[in-house]
Every structure is written in structure tokens, then in C-alpha cells.
Write a protein that holds these residues in place. Sequence first.
Motif, mmCIF file in Angstrom:
data_model
loop_
_atom_site.group_PDB
_atom_site.id
_atom_site.type_symbol
_atom_site.label_atom_id
_atom_site.label_comp_id
_atom_site.label_asym_id
_atom_site.label_seq_id
_atom_site.Cartn_x
_atom_site.Cartn_y
_atom_site.Cartn_z
ATOM 1 N N MET A 1 0.838 -1.212 0.000
ATOM 2 C CA MET A 1 0.000 0.000 0.000
ATOM 3 C C MET A 1 0.861 1.245 0.000
ATOM 4 O O MET A 1 0.646 2.185 -0.762
ATOM 5 N N LEU A 2 1.902 1.233 0.854
ATOM 6 C CA LEU A 2 2.766 2.416 0.929
ATOM 7 C C LEU A 2 3.525 2.618 -0.377
ATOM 8 O O LEU A 2 3.753 3.748 -0.814
ATOM 9 N N LEU A 3 3.899 1.519 -1.015
ATOM 10 C CA LEU A 3 4.584 1.620 -2.306
ATOM 11 C C LEU A 3 3.677 2.271 -3.333
ATOM 12 O O LEU A 3 4.087 3.130 -4.112
ATOM 13 N N ASN A 4 2.411 1.838 -3.339
ATOM 14 C CA ASN A 4 1.467 2.392 -4.318
ATOM 15 C C ASN A 4 1.165 3.854 -4.051
ATOM 16 O O ASN A 4 0.848 4.606 -4.953
ATOM 17 N N ILE A 5 1.251 4.246 -2.780
ATOM 18 C CA ILE A 5 0.904 5.633 -2.450
ATOM 19 C C ILE A 5 2.095 6.552 -2.663
ATOM 20 O O ILE A 5 2.004 7.570 -3.327
ATOM 21 N N PHE A 6 3.248 6.178 -2.078
ATOM 22 C CA PHE A 6 4.364 7.117 -2.064
ATOM 23 C C PHE A 6 5.514 6.721 -2.963
ATOM 24 O O PHE A 6 6.456 7.484 -3.131
ATOM 25 N N GLY A 7 5.497 5.511 -3.497
ATOM 26 C CA GLY A 7 6.603 5.121 -4.343
ATOM 27 C C GLY A 7 7.808 4.698 -3.531
ATOM 28 O O GLY A 7 7.856 4.841 -2.309
ATOM 29 N N ARG A 8 8.806 4.210 -4.224
ATOM 30 C CA ARG A 8 9.977 3.649 -3.566
ATOM 31 C C ARG A 8 10.779 4.680 -2.798
ATOM 32 O O ARG A 8 11.527 4.351 -1.878
ATOM 33 N N ARG A 9 10.706 5.928 -3.217
ATOM 34 C CA ARG A 9 11.591 6.939 -2.633
ATOM 35 C C ARG A 9 10.965 7.652 -1.465
ATOM 36 O O ARG A 9 11.499 8.625 -0.990
ATOM 37 N N GLY A 10 9.794 7.233 -1.038
ATOM 38 C CA GLY A 10 9.110 7.995 -0.004
ATOM 39 C C GLY A 10 9.673 7.753 1.375
ATOM 40 O O GLY A 10 10.206 6.695 1.690
ATOM 41 N N ILE A 11 9.504 8.779 2.231
ATOM 42 C CA ILE A 11 9.982 8.688 3.606
ATOM 43 C C ILE A 11 9.206 7.635 4.394
ATOM 44 O O ILE A 11 9.809 6.878 5.166
ATOM 45 N N PRO A 12 7.873 7.552 4.240
ATOM 46 C CA PRO A 12 7.160 6.541 5.025
ATOM 47 C C PRO A 12 7.663 5.136 4.724
ATOM 48 O O PRO A 12 7.747 4.297 5.623
ATOM 49 N N LEU A 13 8.035 4.885 3.481
ATOM 50 C CA LEU A 13 8.507 3.541 3.151
ATOM 51 C C LEU A 13 9.849 3.259 3.805
ATOM 52 O O LEU A 13 10.122 2.146 4.261
#
Lengths: 186, 371
Positions: free
Chosen positions: B140-152
Motif C-alpha cells: 500500500m505504501l509503495l502504491n501511495i508514495f513510491g519507492r523513494r518515499g519517507i514513510p517507506l
Amino acid sequence: MSSAGRARFYGQLDTRVPKDGRIKKAGYCAMRSKRIRKSFKRECTFNWNLYNTLVLKVRGDGRSYLLNISCEGYYDITWNDIYHYVLYTRGGPYWQIAKIPFSKFILGSKGRVQDKQNRMRLDRVTHFGISCGDKIEGPFDLEIEYVDVPEQKFVYFKDGIMEVWRVPMSQSAISNLLRIVRSGVE
Amino acid sequence: MATKIIRSILRCKTNNFILKRWESSEKRVTVYDPFVTIPKKNKSSYLEAIKMYEAKTDFRRRGHVEFIYAALARMQEFGVQKDLDVYKALVDILPKGKFIPQNIFQAEFMHYPKQQQCTVDLLEQMEDNHVIPDTEMEQMLLNIFGRRGIPLRKFWRMMYWMPKFKNLSPWYLPDELPKDTLELAILAIQRITSVDAETRVDIWQTEEIEASLDKTWVVSAQSDAQKVLLAEQPLEEPLTVRGPFFVYLRDQVVNYFILFGKIRPEHVDNKDPDDVSNIEKPIGIPGVIGQSTLPATKCTVHEQDDGTIVSICATGTSSRDSLLSWIRLLEKYGNPLLSKIPVIFTLTAPSTDVSLQETQPAIKESKIATS
């Protein structure tokens, strides 16, 4: 000081957050040793190069406490580097001896566990401390009899040194050990 | 200058349209908090509130960050703070694909910072409540923020460290602690007496003693070494019952009491080691049975500086009467000497009897007006 004549780290943890908009979490208590100094109040560090374990004899109340070893460096980024270890106490009136090797300590900066973990600089240890911050509200009580850095025996052989631990060994382990020592000696 | 004009306008008391702007408005903005209006607070109603927000016809989902923050703050009331499904439902609110950075500058400069910070706070609350996320959440986090996101990044850190820290405690406790006080007491006493492997934990009912006033259970622990130590206690010296001490089982507190005896006197060995006139036969030779009493010097873990721990117990009501029943039950089940030795009860008053002086009283949260 407790009634049994030991050091006592006790108090009350309150997790109510003060409503000033800035603070998000509350409720922890910590104590640490003073910075040792040389003559004329020059700052000094502990040199624990010869040791590799920390031994504590404590009597707790079932809560988990953090043991913090601080090896502050020269650079300001490293000023908040503390090596943590979670000590779980049994609770009850029985004493508990905890032997913790320094390699089990985990590096954190300002409480956040770091991605890159380094080995502790044992020759530059500045502080040792204990803290209670397990987010459980209520009184906490930890009696400490001693904190010890015991001498470690080493076996020197040709290619290096090996730490010797007094662990009950099986026959195969003994033969393995002899094989290594013999190969080192040759 | 402007105030003079306003004052002159107001003094004329004309029904000017401009005047209306400067009138004090009696209307106030009311805050509608969907979580406050729900009467029954449990997981299903919480999820329903989230669904109601998602089902709004406005596809833009305005104020989703504020909604997530409000939902996070209310989790404690609904009792869902340790539930992974609830956190997943909250993360599901965020739109998929829109926040993924498209070029290097967006990736570098924290694309959609408010939403990323909000998700990081959500993950932080998960971490505080010891909830380990799973691969579905990662997807879910990948789909929302992508690989470069801080939450991931925070998610990956959580997935690395949390499983390592989860089972560090040498004394196993189940994830869900039992609600029943008897089970908790059993766990607590087992934890305390895990020092001596021979300890027997017994559960007795005070009804077995006719003279007892309190009808409750008693969890008592005593090992064989302690039985022997009790049997060797001097008859004139009284034993003391001390308590209540507390032990924590994660976040639950159990009160327990200890029966203290006297320390054995120091064993002085004046035998001349070179005297060979009367050598004892060593144990291990067939035909020679070893001693059935404990060795003379202080050696068991139960013997401490301020006394010998003879037994530990926890009772349903930590009252003096139940402790009296405990002593009688101990005597009944294998310690006949207790009928002769006097026992003193030195109990500290329970904390609820003493009123606490608080320097900063807790301020009650004012209820938010609901529409």
C-alpha cells in the motif's frame, strides 16, 4: 538508598503529555554517571579496551530498563550517540545477575535507532546510565547492587587472541577448541 | 486612521453594507468530529467512521490529513490501537499513485510533505503500540508514495528492528495478557520464582479454612529448599509477612507478599583439616547416602541479607485476612511447623488508601461541540 543498603533508582512515571503543543510524548526518567575527570577538571574517558562484558546485579519490578553507554565524540553529530540495551527485570525479591556483552548494545542517536551500526569505541566511554521509559504509567523501582566490567581472560595464539568463556562444553566443542589452539600454536 | 473612519461610520448607525463586515459575529464555527458522535466505541464502529469518510461523493477527499490525525488521536478511546487492520484502513484513505514523485527534484524534496509526515506519524504510533506491519502494508505504501518515499523508509526500518526486539524478554508473556486476575497472578508468581526451578506454584481457595472471612483464591509458591529452610527455623523467632510489593507484567501490576524467616546463623568450621582421626566417607561411594539437609553455609538464592524468603503468594483481595488464610493453608500443605512459630504481619497500606497530592492537577478535556 534502599532498605537493603543498595542503590535504588525509583520514582513514578507519568505519561500525561503537558499541553504546550510542542511535546508529543512524555514519561521517562534517566540517570547517568558523572563525567570522570583528570587533574584540574580535565575531561577524561573510561578505557574499557580490556573488557567485553557488563555485569549488573539488580532487583527490579518486572519492567524493562534501558542501559545507556555514551561514547561522545568530538564532532557535534556524535554528541547524542548512545548505545542502548534493554534490560528485562524479573521482578520479585530475588537478585538477578545480567551479563551483557558490549556487542549487544545498539547505537541510537537521540533515541532513534541508527541504520548504520558501529562497534562501540571502548577506549572512549564517557558515561554509563540507566533509564526507564517503557511508556507504562506507574511507579518503577530498580535496586542495583553492583555494576561491573569484569576481567576477561584471553588466550593468545599465533594469529590472534581468542576470548575464553567459561561455558560448559560438550566433548565435540572441547575437541574443536583443542584443534584451533593446536593449529595456532604450530 | 482607519479606526477613525470605522468609528465615524459606526456612530452614524447607518445600515451600510460595509458596516456588516465589522459587526461582531455571534456565529461560531462548530467542529464536527465523527469519532465523538459514535455511541458504541469499538473496532467495527471505528472502521465504519473511516468508510463514511471515504464514501463521501467528493472524490478529492478534502482534509484527509486532518482526518487521519484525528483518527489517530481517537484510537485509544475505541481500544483499537493495537490492531493492524485499523492502521491499514487508515493508510488506505490516501490516494494511490498521485503522491509518487515523477522526477528527481520531486523525489529529493519530499513530494507532498504533509501527507508523508502524516503517514510517518501513523507508523510511529504503530511502533509505540508494538504493532508489527506486514507486506500488504508495504505494498500500500509503495502504491501511495513510491519507492523513494519517507514513510517507506520508516516502514523498512520498522520491519528490520521490530522483529528483533519483539521477543527479547527472557520471561515469556503472551501477546494478549489474560484479563482474569487469577491467571495474571499465576503468571506473575511463576515469573518471580523462576529463579529456583524446583518451585511449586499452588492455587488454593480460602474456603478450605473454616475461620476465613475473605473468600478468594491464593496463589502460593514454595520450593523444596524453602520447605527445608522453614523446617529449620528457630521456634521462638517470629516470621514476618511483608508486602504488598508489586511486579509488572508488561503493563499490568500484580501485588504479592513474602513470608520472611530468619537467616541461618553463620557456620563456623573449627575442625582442624589435618586431623585424620575421624575422616567422613565421601558421597558417591556406593552404600554411603549423602545428607538430606542443606549444606551448612548460606548458599541458596532464597537466603538474602534481610532474611530468608520462605514463600511468596498473591491473593485475590490483598487483605490481611486472606494472608492469614494463606499461612494456614501453607501449614496444611506441608509445613507443620507454622502452627508453632508466631507470624507477624507488617503490611504497608495500599496506595489507594493514601490520597496523592498532585502539584499540577490533570485538566479535563473540554468536550468538542458536535453538530
